[in-house]
Write a protein that holds these residues in place. Structure first.
Motif, PDB file in Angstrom:
ATOM      1  N   SER A  90     -19.817  -5.160  21.456  1.00  0.00           N
ATOM      2  CA  SER A  90     -18.425  -4.732  21.293  1.00  0.00           C
ATOM      3  C   SER A  90     -18.314  -3.226  21.071  1.00  0.00           C
ATOM      4  N   VAL A  91     -19.448  -2.544  20.999  1.00  0.00           N
ATOM      5  CA  VAL A  91     -19.472  -1.086  20.830  1.00  0.00           C
ATOM      6  C   VAL A  91     -20.020  -0.462  22.114  1.00  0.00           C
ATOM      7  N   ARG A  92     -19.939   0.842  22.201  1.00  0.00           N
ATOM      8  CA  ARG A  92     -20.486   1.533  23.367  1.00  0.00           C
ATOM      9  C   ARG A  92     -21.967   1.193  23.525  1.00  0.00           C
ATOM     10  N   GLU A  93     -22.441   1.189  24.757  1.00  0.00           N
ATOM     11  CA  GLU A  93     -23.841   0.875  25.018  1.00  0.00           C
ATOM     12  C   GLU A  93     -24.765   1.848  24.289  1.00  0.00           C
ATOM     13  N   ALA A  94     -24.382   3.107  24.230  1.00  0.00           N
ATOM     14  CA  ALA A  94     -25.194   4.103  23.520  1.00  0.00           C
ATOM     15  C   ALA A  94     -25.299   3.734  22.047  1.00  0.00           C
ATOM     16  N   ASP A  95     -24.180   3.341  21.451  1.00  0.00           N
ATOM     17  CA  ASP A  95     -24.195   2.952  20.037  1.00  0.00           C
ATOM     18  C   ASP A  95     -25.023   1.698  19.816  1.00  0.00           C
ATOM     19  N   ALA A  96     -24.952   0.764  20.757  1.00  0.00           N
ATOM     20  CA  ALA A  96     -25.731  -0.470  20.630  1.00  0.00           C
ATOM     21  C   ALA A  96     -27.226  -0.182  20.713  1.00  0.00           C
ATOM     22  N   LEU A  97     -27.627   0.706  21.605  1.00  0.00           N
ATOM     23  CA  LEU A  97     -29.042   1.075  21.700  1.00  0.00           C
ATOM     24  C   LEU A  97     -29.536   1.712  20.408  1.00  0.00           C
ATOM     25  N   LEU A  98     -28.747   2.637  19.878  1.00  0.00           N
ATOM     26  CA  LEU A  98     -29.120   3.290  18.622  1.00  0.00           C
ATOM     27  C   LEU A  98     -29.155   2.276  17.485  1.00  0.00           C
ATOM     28  N   ALA A  99     -28.235   1.316  17.504  1.00  0.00           N
ATOM     29  CA  ALA A  99     -28.202   0.282  16.474  1.00  0.00           C
ATOM     30  C   ALA A  99     -29.463  -0.577  16.532  1.00  0.00           C
ATOM     31  N   PHE A 100     -29.889  -0.963  17.729  1.00  0.00           N
ATOM     32  CA  PHE A 100     -31.103  -1.773  17.846  1.00  0.00           C
ATOM     33  C   PHE A 100     -32.338  -0.992  17.395  1.00  0.00           C
ATOM     34  N   ALA A 101     -32.363   0.296  17.695  1.00  0.00           N
ATOM     35  CA  ALA A 101     -33.483   1.115  17.226  1.00  0.00           C
ATOM     36  C   ALA A 101     -33.528   1.121  15.704  1.00  0.00           C
ATOM     37  N   HIS A 102     -32.360   1.233  15.072  1.00  0.00           N
ATOM     38  CA  HIS A 102     -32.299   1.236  13.604  1.00  0.00           C
ATOM     39  C   HIS A 102     -32.659  -0.132  13.039  1.00  0.00           C
ATOM     40  N   LEU A 103     -32.170  -1.200  13.652  1.00  0.00           N
ATOM     41  CA  LEU A 103     -32.489  -2.550  13.192  1.00  0.00           C
ATOM     42  C   LEU A 103     -33.994  -2.806  13.258  1.00  0.00           C
ATOM     43  N   ALA A 104     -34.642  -2.314  14.288  1.00  0.00           N
ATOM     44  CA  ALA A 104     -36.095  -2.474  14.398  1.00  0.00           C
ATOM     45  C   ALA A 104     -36.799  -1.625  13.346  1.00  0.00           C
ATOM     46  N   GLU A 105     -36.287  -0.437  13.121  1.00  0.00           N
ATOM     47  CA  GLU A 105     -36.890   0.483  12.143  1.00  0.00           C
ATOM     48  C   GLU A 105     -36.869  -0.089  10.730  1.00  0.00           C
ATOM     49  N   VAL A 106     -35.787  -0.763  10.364  1.00  0.00           N
ATOM     50  CA  VAL A 106     -35.673  -1.304   8.988  1.00  0.00           C
ATOM     51  C   VAL A 106     -36.192  -2.730   8.891  1.00  0.00           C
ATOM     52  N   GLY A 107     -36.708  -3.278   9.992  1.00  0.00           N
ATOM     53  CA  GLY A 107     -37.354  -4.583   9.936  1.00  0.00           C
ATOM     54  C   GLY A 107     -36.447  -5.794  10.020  1.00  0.00           C
ATOM     55  N   VAL A 108     -35.273  -5.617  10.587  1.00  0.00           N
ATOM     56  CA  VAL A 108     -34.365  -6.761  10.746  1.00  0.00           C
ATOM     57  C   VAL A 108     -34.682  -7.514  12.030  1.00  0.00           C
ATOM     58  N   VAL A 109     -34.995  -6.775  13.099  1.00  0.00           N
ATOM     59  CA  VAL A 109     -35.364  -7.405  14.364  1.00  0.00           C
ATOM     60  C   VAL A 109     -36.718  -6.878  14.811  1.00  0.00           C
ATOM     61  N   GLU A 110     -37.376  -7.690  15.619  1.00  0.00           N
ATOM     62  CA  GLU A 110     -38.622  -7.297  16.257  1.00  0.00           C
ATOM     63  C   GLU A 110     -38.329  -7.244  17.743  1.00  0.00           C
ATOM     64  N   LEU A 111     -38.658  -6.130  18.364  1.00  0.00           N
ATOM     65  CA  LEU A 111     -38.300  -5.946  19.764  1.00  0.00           C
ATOM     66  C   LEU A 111     -39.387  -6.391  20.722  1.00  0.00           C
TER      67      LEU A 111
END
Length: 112
Positions: A90-111
């Motif tokens: 629901s956000v810009r693709e750029a924001d979603a990419l940055l969000a996934f990078a942050h989620l992986a960094e803090v250990g919420v998701v594994e890519l």
């Protein structure tokens, strides 16, 4: 350090959003950071897996998660690939990419 530069540019943009030079600098730095993250995350097919459940509240605040990051984390089910999740966000693709990078960094998701 593009991540640090983006954080500083974001802060400058919040402090003076009407300054044309600040907006131009922010846009350039954001493009560079998104390109870097896209190269890292989209270079091969990935299906993210959620490894930590987070909900709005204390746990999310401790990790520094935004509402968009919480929404994206909730959509990770181990079946959708990363590109599909980014494109349908629901956000810009750029924001979603940055969000996934942050989620992986803090250990919420594994890519994977």
């Amino acid at each position: 350090d593009r991540a640090g530069a983006l954080a500083m540019a974001t802060q400058a943009l919040h402090q003076d959003p009407s300054d044309a030079e600040v907006r131009k600098t922010f846009a350039q730095i954001e493009r560079a950071r998104v390109a870097e993250v896209a190269r890292q995350l989209l270079s091969r097919h990935r299906v993210p897996k959620r490894i930590k459940d987070v909900a709005p509240g204390r746990a999310a605040d401790e990790l520094g998660l935004s509402a968009a990051e919480l929404e994206l984390a909730a959509r990770v089910d181990g079946r959708w690939d990363l590109l599909s999740l980014v494109r349908s966000a629901s956000v810009r693709e750029a924001d979603a990419l940055l969000a996934f990078a942050h989620l992986a960094e803090v250990g919420v998701v594994e890519l994977g």
